[in-house]
Design an enzyme around this catalytic site. Structure first.
Site, PDB file in Angstrom:
ATOM      1  N   LYS A 216       0.765  -1.028   0.067  1.00 36.30           N
ATOM      2  CA  LYS A 216       0.141  -0.125   0.131  1.00 36.30           C
ATOM      3  C   LYS A 216       0.857   1.052   0.146  1.00 36.30           C
ATOM      4  O   LYS A 216       2.062   1.203   0.291  1.00 36.30           O
ATOM      5  CB  LYS A 216      -0.997  -0.012   1.290  1.00 36.30           C
ATOM      6  N   ARG A 251      -3.194 -10.353   4.654  1.00 38.53           N
ATOM      7  CA  ARG A 251      -3.864 -10.440   3.268  1.00 38.53           C
ATOM      8  C   ARG A 251      -2.614  -9.885   2.423  1.00 38.53           C
ATOM      9  O   ARG A 251      -2.157  -8.784   2.425  1.00 38.53           O
ATOM     10  CB  ARG A 251      -4.751  -9.594   3.149  1.00 38.53           C
TER      11      ARG A 251
HETATM   12  N1  HH2 Z   1      -7.521  -4.118   0.604  1.00 41.81           N
HETATM   13  C1  HH2 Z   1      -7.664  -4.019  -0.570  1.00 41.81           C
HETATM   14  C2  HH2 Z   1      -8.742  -5.052  -1.188  1.00 41.81           C
HETATM   15  N2  HH2 Z   1      -9.364  -5.432  -0.206  1.00 41.81           N
HETATM   16  N3  HH2 Z   1      -9.746  -6.302   1.894  1.00 41.81           N
HETATM   17  C3  HH2 Z   1      -9.417  -6.758   3.305  1.00 41.81           C
HETATM   18  N4  HH2 Z   1     -10.125  -7.256   4.110  1.00 41.81           N
HETATM   19  N5  HH2 Z   1      -8.476  -5.776   3.577  1.00 41.81           N
HETATM   20  C4  HH2 Z   1      -7.685  -4.998   3.032  1.00 41.81           C
HETATM   21  O1  HH2 Z   1      -7.078  -4.269   3.548  1.00 41.81           O
HETATM   22  C5  HH2 Z   1      -7.916  -4.858   1.564  1.00 41.81           C
HETATM   23  C6  HH2 Z   1      -9.080  -5.654   1.206  1.00 41.81           C
HETATM   24  C7  HH2 Z   1      -6.868  -3.180  -1.669  1.00 41.81           C
HETATM   25  O2  HH2 Z   1      -5.742  -4.021  -2.106  1.00 41.81           O
HETATM   26  P1  HH2 Z   1      -6.117  -4.771  -3.461  1.00 41.81           P
HETATM   27  O3  HH2 Z   1      -6.978  -5.589  -3.645  1.00 41.81           O
HETATM   28  O4  HH2 Z   1      -4.743  -5.133  -3.929  1.00 41.81           O
HETATM   29  O5  HH2 Z   1      -6.031  -3.428  -4.558  1.00 41.81           O
HETATM   30  P2  HH2 Z   1      -7.534  -2.883  -5.351  1.00 41.81           P
HETATM   31  O6  HH2 Z   1      -8.357  -2.426  -4.357  1.00 41.81           O
HETATM   32  O7  HH2 Z   1      -6.981  -1.722  -6.000  1.00 41.81           O
HETATM   33  O8  HH2 Z   1      -7.937  -4.161  -6.248  1.00 41.81           O
END
Ligand code: HH2
Length: 272
Positions: A216, A251
């Site tokens: 992040k 995660r």
């Molecule tokens: N962060 C993201 C998405 N889903 N779910 C939980 N439970 N906790 C988190 O910190 C979290 C999440 C964001 O990361 P990512 O899926 O890699 O990115 P994007 O939202 O751009 O797809």
């Protein structure tokens, strides 16, 4: 999670598969279902206990997508991975998407809105799926516009305990609820650091805690590493600290580096 159980006698790793064109660290890489399935298999082989499949980016200022689009992206991937015996979670805030995903074999609903959709808790209850409830201030479109708290940790903890209690009152099994402070969701770098520094206060709330710090932006600000894909060493540092503080699940995008970090942190904090 239905007839399967995931225990927290050791730290658990949730690997991320974003079936999206626009995710912040891997947008477009796994948009094609075959590539997404292959990536999910690799994450499971590297030691992911859960593979989290999402069809909507929630990065700051992202635009929402509709349910049919999300479903078209994720269902073939969930079916294939669940068919291999992988424990799949679905990263969605829509009950309609969660319902189809659990029918396709997902065993956990990862809801970044913590049950905002009024049907969500009913879908989880009926399916017997596990449930992750995450804290977010505002919506992805607005959440990074000057977020403020009196005391971020207390506010996040009270909110999550309230949402978890509401889920249990709606009939979701108490031992299937996980809480997540939502690193980066309506938080400045200082807020994220304060949460990680005082993670024990969330752990003490009594629910297993999930931490999603992987790649992040605050890690980029601290390390000066601009490309999110180059932030796995920084991510591993957060994994080690989160596990030492009692996190049950991390995660992450890169499972191998965090698996090693979690194993060392666990060994140090649990002398035999
Ligand atoms: N962060 C993201 C998405 N889903 N779910 C939980 N439970 N906790 C988190 O910190 C979290 C999440 C964001 O990361 P990512 O899926 O890699 O990115 P994007 O939202 O751009 O797809």
């Amino acid at each position: 999670m239905g007839e399967r159980r995931l225990t927290f006698d050791r730290p658990r790793l949730m690997g991320v598969v974003n079936v999206t064109p626009d995710s912040f660290s891997d947008g477009g890489l796994f948009e094609d279902s075959a590539a997404a399935v292959e990536h999910g298999r690799q994450l499971a082989a590297a030691g992911a206990d859960i593979v989290d499949v999402g069809g909507e980016s929630t990065r700051p200022r992202s635009e929402p997508v509709d349910a049919p689009t999300e479903l078209r992206r994720i269902l073939p991937v969930i079916e294939a991975l669940a068919g291999d015996g992988v424990v799949v979670s679905v990263d969605t805030a829509k009950s309609e998407v969660a319902e189809a995903a659990v029918e396709a074999g997902a065993r956990v609903v990862n809801d970044i809105s913590a049950g905002h959709d009024s049907e969500m808790l009913d879908v989880v209850k009926r399916s017997g799926a596990g449930l992750v409830l995450m804290h977010m201030k505002g919506t992805p479109r607005t959440m990074q516009d000057d977020p403020r708290y009196d005391d971020v940790v207390t506010e996040v903890r009270d909110y999550l305990v309230h949402r978890a209690t509401r889920a249990v009152q709606a009939g979701v099994a108490a031992d299937s609820v996980v809480i997540d402070p939502g690193i980066g969701f309506g938080k400045t770098t200082d807020h994220n650091l304060e949460i990680l520094r005082r993670l024990g206060e969330l752990v003490d709330a009594g629910y297993p805690v999930l931490v999603g710090a992987s790649r992040k932006a605050f890690l980029g600000r601290i390390t000066g590493v601009e490309d999110p894909r180059q932030r796995d060493a920084a991510t591993a540092a957060t994994t080690a600290l989160a596990v030492a503080a009692g996190a049950a699940i991390v995660r992450v995008h890169d499972v191998e580096s965090s698996r090693q970090a979690a194993a060392v942190a666990w060994a140090l904090s649990h002398p035999t």
